[in-house]
Design a protein around this motif. Structure first.
Motif, PDB file in Angstrom:
ATOM      1  N   ALA A   1       0.835  -1.206   0.000  1.00 18.32           N
ATOM      2  CA  ALA A   1       0.000   0.000   0.000  1.00 18.32           C
ATOM      3  C   ALA A   1       0.867   1.252   0.000  1.00 18.32           C
ATOM      4  CB  ALA A   1      -0.912   0.014   1.223  1.00 18.32           C
ATOM      5  N   ARG A   2       0.351   2.295  -0.613  1.00 14.63           N
ATOM      6  CA  ARG A   2       1.019   3.584  -0.611  1.00 14.63           C
ATOM      7  C   ARG A   2      -0.047   4.640  -0.345  1.00 14.63           C
ATOM      8  NH1 ARG A   2       3.815   5.515  -5.958  1.00 14.63           N
ATOM      9  NH2 ARG A   2       2.006   6.824  -6.176  1.00 14.63           N
ATOM     10  N   GLU A   3       0.169   5.431   0.676  1.00 12.85           N
ATOM     11  CA  GLU A   3      -0.798   6.456   1.048  1.00 12.85           C
ATOM     12  C   GLU A   3      -0.153   7.826   0.886  1.00 12.85           C
ATOM     13  OE1 GLU A   3      -1.634   5.463   5.103  1.00 12.85           O
ATOM     14  OE2 GLU A   3      -2.719   3.656   4.565  1.00 12.85           O
ATOM     15  N   ILE A   4      -0.876   8.743   0.269  1.00 12.24           N
ATOM     16  CA  ILE A   4      -0.396  10.115   0.106  1.00 12.24           C
ATOM     17  C   ILE A   4      -1.412  11.044   0.777  1.00 12.24           C
ATOM     18  CG2 ILE A   4       0.224  11.946  -1.505  1.00 12.24           C
ATOM     19  CD1 ILE A   4       0.872   9.757  -3.557  1.00 12.24           C
ATOM     20  N   TYR A   5      -0.887  11.862   1.681  1.00  8.97           N
ATOM     21  CA  TYR A   5      -1.711  12.825   2.402  1.00  8.97           C
ATOM     22  C   TYR A   5      -1.315  14.216   1.920  1.00  8.97           C
ATOM     23  CZ  TYR A   5      -2.629   8.814   5.373  1.00  8.97           C
ATOM     24  OH  TYR A   5      -2.986   7.570   5.829  1.00  8.97           O
ATOM     25  N   MET A   6      -2.294  15.006   1.449  1.00  5.07           N
ATOM     26  CA  MET A   6      -2.017  16.327   0.907  1.00  5.07           C
ATOM     27  C   MET A   6      -2.562  17.408   1.841  1.00  5.07           C
ATOM     28  SD  MET A   6      -2.703  15.335  -2.994  1.00  5.07           S
ATOM     29  CE  MET A   6      -3.166  13.634  -2.765  1.00  5.07           C
ATOM     30  N   PHE A   7      -1.681  18.357   2.156  1.00  2.00           N
ATOM     31  CA  PHE A   7      -2.000  19.442   3.084  1.00  2.00           C
ATOM     32  C   PHE A   7      -1.904  20.784   2.371  1.00  2.00           C
ATOM     33  CE2 PHE A   7      -0.616  15.968   5.689  1.00  2.00           C
ATOM     34  CZ  PHE A   7      -1.348  16.063   6.862  1.00  2.00           C
ATOM     35  N   THR A   8      -2.795  21.688   2.733  1.00  5.93           N
ATOM     36  CA  THR A   8      -2.736  23.070   2.291  1.00  5.93           C
ATOM     37  C   THR A   8      -2.747  23.942   3.540  1.00  5.93           C
ATOM     38  OG1 THR A   8      -3.943  22.518   0.278  1.00  5.93           O
ATOM     39  CG2 THR A   8      -3.847  24.860   0.888  1.00  5.93           C
ATOM     40  N   ASP A   9      -1.717  24.756   3.703  1.00  7.75           N
ATOM     41  CA  ASP A   9      -1.568  25.616   4.884  1.00  7.75           C
ATOM     42  C   ASP A   9      -1.754  24.832   6.183  1.00  7.75           C
ATOM     43  OD1 ASP A   9      -0.854  27.874   3.486  1.00  7.75           O
ATOM     44  OD2 ASP A   9      -2.897  28.657   3.373  1.00  7.75           O
ATOM     45  N   ASN A  10      -1.069  23.681   6.273  1.00  5.66           N
ATOM     46  CA  ASN A  10      -1.001  22.844   7.477  1.00  5.66           C
ATOM     47  C   ASN A  10      -2.338  22.206   7.852  1.00  5.66           C
ATOM     48  OD1 ASN A  10       0.407  21.557   9.524  1.00  5.66           O
ATOM     49  ND2 ASN A  10       0.270  23.263  10.937  1.00  5.66           N
ATOM     50  N   ARG A  11      -3.226  21.997   6.893  1.00  8.20           N
ATOM     51  CA  ARG A  11      -4.485  21.305   7.134  1.00  8.20           C
ATOM     52  C   ARG A  11      -4.648  20.220   6.063  1.00  8.20           C
ATOM     53  NH1 ARG A  11      -4.200  22.795  11.612  1.00  8.20           N
ATOM     54  NH2 ARG A  11      -5.385  24.438  12.577  1.00  8.20           N
ATOM     55  N   LEU A  12      -4.974  19.008   6.509  1.00  9.16           N
ATOM     56  CA  LEU A  12      -5.170  17.899   5.576  1.00  9.16           C
ATOM     57  C   LEU A  12      -6.361  18.218   4.677  1.00  9.16           C
ATOM     58  CD1 LEU A  12      -4.353  15.053   4.653  1.00  9.16           C
ATOM     59  CD2 LEU A  12      -5.882  14.137   6.402  1.00  9.16           C
ATOM     60  N   SER A  13      -6.103  18.235   3.361  1.00  5.74           N
ATOM     61  CA  SER A  13      -7.153  18.582   2.406  1.00  5.74           C
ATOM     62  C   SER A  13      -7.553  17.410   1.510  1.00  5.74           C
ATOM     63  CB  SER A  13      -6.701  19.777   1.549  1.00  5.74           C
ATOM     64  OG  SER A  13      -5.481  19.478   0.887  1.00  5.74           O
ATOM     65  N   ARG A  14      -6.683  16.399   1.401  1.00  8.88           N
ATOM     66  CA  ARG A  14      -7.006  15.254   0.535  1.00  8.88           C
ATOM     67  C   ARG A  14      -6.171  14.042   0.931  1.00  8.88           C
ATOM     68  NH1 ARG A  14      -6.059  16.383  -5.458  1.00  8.88           N
ATOM     69  NH2 ARG A  14      -4.888  14.498  -5.665  1.00  8.88           N
ATOM     70  N   ILE A  15      -6.778  12.862   0.807  1.00 10.90           N
ATOM     71  CA  ILE A  15      -6.084  11.597   1.073  1.00 10.90           C
ATOM     72  C   ILE A  15      -6.178  10.750  -0.173  1.00 10.90           C
ATOM     73  CG2 ILE A  15      -6.004   9.516   2.508  1.00 10.90           C
ATOM     74  CD1 ILE A  15      -7.522  11.122   4.678  1.00 10.90           C
ATOM     75  N   ASN A  16      -5.042  10.190  -0.610  1.00 12.46           N
ATOM     76  CA  ASN A  16      -5.011   9.310  -1.767  1.00 12.46           C
ATOM     77  C   ASN A  16      -4.496   7.951  -1.316  1.00 12.46           C
ATOM     78  OD1 ASN A  16      -4.788   8.077  -4.233  1.00 12.46           O
ATOM     79  ND2 ASN A  16      -3.466   9.628  -5.143  1.00 12.46           N
ATOM     80  N   LYS A  17      -5.408   6.965  -1.266  1.00 14.15           N
ATOM     81  CA  LYS A  17      -5.047   5.594  -0.890  1.00 14.15           C
ATOM     82  C   LYS A  17      -5.438   4.672  -2.028  1.00 14.15           C
ATOM     83  CE  LYS A  17      -5.725   5.910   4.113  1.00 14.15           C
ATOM     84  NZ  LYS A  17      -6.398   5.295   5.265  1.00 14.15           N
TER      85      LYS A  17
END
Length: 132
Positions: free
Chosen positions: A112-128
């Motif tokens: 598995a590979r998980e990518i967590y995307m943040f904008t201005d230090n807030r989680l905005s999207r998760i890609n699993k």
């Protein structure tokens, strides 16, 4: 006269951080040993650095909140690392065209590979894998 001076001091200290470090010498039957310790405190929310560590050990930010119970949209970068319980595989830090801090945090686990995307230090999207 005092109000402008106080305001200027408050603005100057608005994003303040403090690094504390020290060392000591101890002697026992095996000889002299040196030990050291360091800590970092900040008045801003802690953020991840490129090596996956948090920029502050302790946040003195008045908006500091308790650790969330689960990974969900809106958590901070350092909250993610604490909830995962392990440092990320990779961290990419950049800036959007709007001047916002954008961070991608990668966790590679077997199968598995998980990518967590943040904008201005807030989680905005998760890609699993398996999510659309």
């Amino acid at each position: 006269m005092r109000l402008p001076v106080l305001f200027a001091c408050a603005v100057a200290l608005g994003g303040c951080s403090v690094d504390i470090g020290g060392f000591s010498f101890t002697q026992d039957s095996s000889g002299t040993r040196t030990s050291s310790v360091s800590a970092r405190a900040s008045t801003q929310e802690a953020m991840l650095s490129a090596d996956g560590s948090c920029t502050a050990d302790v946040s003195l930010d008045p908006s500091t909140r308790p650790l969330p119970k689960e990974i969900a949209l809106g958590i901070t970068e350092c909250e993610l690392v604490k909830l995962k319980g392990a440092p990320p595989t990779d961290v990419l830090i950049g800036e959007s065209g709007k001047g916002q801090r954008e961070v991608q945090v990668l966790y590679s686990e077997p199968g598995a590979r998980e990518i967590y995307m943040f904008t201005d230090n807030r989680l905005s999207r998760i890609n699993k894998p398996g999510q659309g």
